[in-house]
Design a protein around this motif. Structure first.
Motif, short mmCIF file in Angstrom:
data_model
loop_
_atom_site.label_atom_id
_atom_site.label_comp_id
_atom_site.label_asym_id
_atom_site.label_seq_id
_atom_site.Cartn_x
_atom_site.Cartn_y
_atom_site.Cartn_z
N THR A 1 0.83 -1.21 0.00
CA THR A 1 0.00 0.00 0.00
C THR A 1 0.86 1.25 0.00
OG1 THR A 1 -1.73 -1.17 1.23
CG2 THR A 1 -1.81 1.24 1.24
N LEU A 2 1.90 1.23 0.82
CA LEU A 2 2.83 2.36 0.87
C LEU A 2 3.47 2.61 -0.48
CD1 LEU A 2 4.51 4.50 2.37
CD2 LEU A 2 6.08 2.65 3.05
N ALA A 3 3.86 1.54 -1.16
CA ALA A 3 4.47 1.69 -2.49
C ALA A 3 3.50 2.35 -3.46
CB ALA A 3 4.90 0.32 -3.02
N ALA A 4 2.23 1.95 -3.41
CA ALA A 4 1.24 2.53 -4.32
C ALA A 4 1.00 4.00 -4.02
CB ALA A 4 -0.07 1.75 -4.22
N LEU B 1 -3.07 17.81 -4.19
CA LEU B 1 -3.16 16.35 -4.31
C LEU B 1 -1.85 15.71 -3.87
CD1 LEU B 1 -4.70 13.83 -5.16
CD2 LEU B 1 -3.92 14.22 -7.51
N HIS B 2 -0.74 16.34 -4.24
CA HIS B 2 0.57 15.86 -3.81
C HIS B 2 0.66 15.87 -2.28
CE1 HIS B 2 4.90 15.45 -3.39
NE2 HIS B 2 4.94 16.61 -2.77
N ALA B 3 0.22 16.96 -1.66
CA ALA B 3 0.27 17.08 -0.20
C ALA B 3 -0.63 16.05 0.47
CB ALA B 3 -0.15 18.49 0.22
N ALA B 4 -1.82 15.85 -0.08
CA ALA B 4 -2.76 14.90 0.49
C ALA B 4 -2.22 13.46 0.39
CB ALA B 4 -4.10 15.00 -0.22
N ALA B 5 -1.63 13.12 -0.74
CA ALA B 5 -1.08 11.78 -0.92
C ALA B 5 0.07 11.54 0.06
CB ALA B 5 -0.60 11.59 -2.36
N ALA C 1 0.40 4.41 6.22
CA ALA C 1 0.83 3.18 5.53
C ALA C 1 2.24 2.81 5.96
CB ALA C 1 0.77 3.39 4.02
N LEU C 2 3.12 3.82 6.09
CA LEU C 2 4.47 3.56 6.57
C LEU C 2 4.43 3.11 8.03
CD1 LEU C 2 7.52 3.57 6.38
CD2 LEU C 2 7.50 6.05 6.77
#
Length: 233
Positions: free
Chosen positions: A111-114, A146-150, A157-158
């Protein structure tokens, strides 16, 4: 090959796999450190609290710095997946103690990778969108948000990956008790910070709670990796 030689070969394969997983852990930590260190080259990188005009100016003028950072993700993602899946294999071969926790680490790591891929993809889009813009546009703002939210959603996940890996390695005897405590504490900080994802994406200092968890993850990776390389545990 004689039957007597088979156990020796199997033992040799286990040692080789252990060292590979250990090397992946150390390389993963080093890659993450380098990925973040490049932003200390040149002008100060913007945070999520930085005015949008300054964000645009930075990415328009420092495309090379960002290119190095996002390029390293092509190394980090395979190392992450190699580490969590290899670790799960080690745990299973040591009797399966902690296997449930290692499965958590594998699922959370995937999940973290995605999510990390989305973080990097949107950062690339920010750089490309900044090229030639005189001032921020609504589209540029949306991609940056969107970058900040991701990024904020990558934190829990980490955290789950960290906790799963720390508990799995401790249960199987691969790490010392203090490393389990470090994993649970650091992973909990990451999950706690991730719960405030909206605030982090809006520039909240809560981000620094997550950064403490990230620092703990890097320390744990290096110490655990070195133990595995040396064949300890």
């Amino acid at each position: 090959m004689s039957e007597a030689a088979t156990p020796a070969v199997a033992a040799g394969n286990r040692v080789s796999t252990t060292r590979i997983v250990g090397a992946a852990a150390v390389a993963l930590a080093a890659s993450v450190v380098v990925q973040n260190a490049v932003f200390f080259v040149g002008p100060e990188a913007p945070t999520y609290a930085t005015p949008l005009g300054e964000v645009l100016a930075y990415h328009a003028e420092n495309r090379g710095v960002v290119a190095v950072s996002v390029g390293l993700e092509a190394v980090i993602l395979p190392l992450l997946l190699l580490f969590v899946t290899g670790l799960h294999g080690l745990v299973q071969r040591r009797g399966g103690a902690g296997a449930d926790w290692s499965r958590l680490a594998v699922a959370a790591g995937a999940t973290l990778a995605a999510v990390s891929a989305l973080v990097i993809a949107t950062h690339i889009a920010v750089v490309l969108a900044a090229d030639g813009l005189a001032e921020p546009t609504p589209a540029f703002e949306m991609v940056w948000q969107l970058h900040a939210a991701a990024f904020a959603l990558a934190l829990p996940a980490l955290g789950a990956t960290f906790i799963g890996a720390a508990l799995a390695t401790h249960a199987s005897g691969l790490t010392r008790p203090w490393q389990r405590l470090l994993g649970v504490a650091g992973g909990s900080l990451l999950i706690l910070a991730g719960a405030g994802n909206l605030a982090i994406a809006d520039g909240s200092p809560l981000l620094f709670v997550g950064l403490l968890g990230l620092a703990a993850w890097l320390v744990w990776l290096v110490v655990t990796g070195l133990r595995l390389i040396r064949g300890q545990g």
